[in-house]
Design an enzyme around this catalytic site. Structure first.
Site, PDB file in Angstrom:
ATOM      1  N   ASP A   1       0.803  -1.072  -0.090  1.00  0.00           N
ATOM      2  CA  ASP A   1       0.063  -0.058  -0.195  1.00  0.00           C
ATOM      3  C   ASP A   1       0.937   1.206   0.178  1.00  0.00           C
ATOM      4  O   ASP A   1       2.068   1.053   0.309  1.00  0.00           O
ATOM      5  CB  ASP A   1      -0.872   0.048   1.126  1.00  0.00           C
ATOM      6  CG  ASP A   1      -2.023  -1.215   1.233  1.00  0.00           C
ATOM      7  OD1 ASP A   1      -2.175  -1.942   0.289  1.00  0.00           O
ATOM      8  OD2 ASP A   1      -2.335  -1.465   2.354  1.00  0.00           O
TER       9      ASP A   1
HETATM   10  N1  URA Z   1      -1.123  -5.749   4.289  1.00  0.00           N
HETATM   11  C1  URA Z   1      -1.617  -4.611   4.240  1.00  0.00           C
HETATM   12  O1  URA Z   1      -2.421  -4.207   4.964  1.00  0.00           O
HETATM   13  N2  URA Z   1      -0.928  -3.729   3.259  1.00  0.00           N
HETATM   14  C2  URA Z   1       0.114  -4.041   2.498  1.00  0.00           C
HETATM   15  O2  URA Z   1       0.526  -3.216   1.945  1.00  0.00           O
HETATM   16  C3  URA Z   1       0.602  -5.201   2.696  1.00  0.00           C
HETATM   17  C4  URA Z   1       0.175  -6.237   3.593  1.00  0.00           C
END
Ligand code: URA
Length: 242
Positions: A101
């Protein structure tokens, strides 16, 4: 390398398409027509053409990247810097393996090896991914049990069992969690499910690959020969089923 594998890798066509091209006599090796898909060739030393056009062979490359926050795991974005803005490597097909993310930092593997990418991301393989996080709330033994049992994160199937380690419990807790799947916002949704939201998230490992502690956010380096070999072994063979 096999001739059909080379042509498929260089995106001349799918494996079955390139076999057909070879058998139909559309491919030459050093000027002579080759009709055997299994012919061993050396793209660095031989001139290989398909439909008269030389094949541009690009060796497989592997990099570990420390993705910083506010960097999008994509090739292009209108608002934010993307992973590819940090990578100064002219290599066709170089892409991140999986995504993190926007607000998440840490390990991203970048490669043009489609086979390894597929193996590492395959939902059948359950490749472990390790994250360190800061959690808003006191993380407790009950949470460890809930993570082990497989949390309901709002999907049709519960999350696979995950290993949760409490590094420091407090109003803000430090934890390490190992998950063996890659659902959308997986770690955040798992902590939301126990009512303790993630405030900071960093991926530190994927399969056998661990983020080099000497890398700073935004930096990358090529994998060592050992890292590459171990990762291929992980992606190619081992299944992390519990
Ligand atoms: N879990 C999440 O919530 N976000 C990520 O980017 C990777 C794993």
């Amino acid at each position: 390398m096999r001739l059909d594998k080379l042509l498929a890798f260089t995106q001349v066509g799918s494996r079955s398409e390139v076999k057909r091209y070879i058998r139909q006599g559309c491919v030459t090796v050093d000027g002579s027509t080759e009709v055997k898909p299994e012919r061993q060739v050396d793209p660095a030393a031989q001139r290989i053409c398909c439909f008269g056009k030389p094949i541009q062979y690009q060796a497989l490359v592997y990099y570990m990247f420390y993705k910083p926050k506010d960097c999008v795991t994509a090739h292009r974005d209108n608002l934010y810097k993307t992973v590819m803005d940090y990578i100064d490597v002219g290599c066709r097909g170089l892409s991140p393996v999986g995504r993190l993310d926007l607000d998440v930092e840490g390990l991203l593997l970048l490669t043009n090896d489609g086979e390894l990418t597929h193996a590492l991301l395959s939902p059948k393989r359950h490749i472990p991914k390790v994250y360190e996080a800061k959690i808003n709330g006191r993380v407790e033994e009950d949470d460890i049990k809930a993570f082990q049992d497989g949390l309901d994160i709002g999907d049709q199937t519960p999350a696979r069992p995950a290993e949760l380690v409490i590094l420091q419990a407090g109003e803000i807790s430090d934890i390490r969690v190992t998950v063996t799947e890659g659902r959308y916002h997986q770690v955040k949704r798992m902590f939301d499910a126990v009512g303790k939201p993630v405030v900071y998230l960093k991926r530190i490992a994927m399969g056998s690959l661990t983020l080099d502690p000497s890398l700073m956010p935004g930096e990358y380096r090529a994998l060592t020969v050992q890292e590459e070999a171990e990762l291929k072994r992980t992606g190619g063979g081992l299944c992390f089923d519990r």
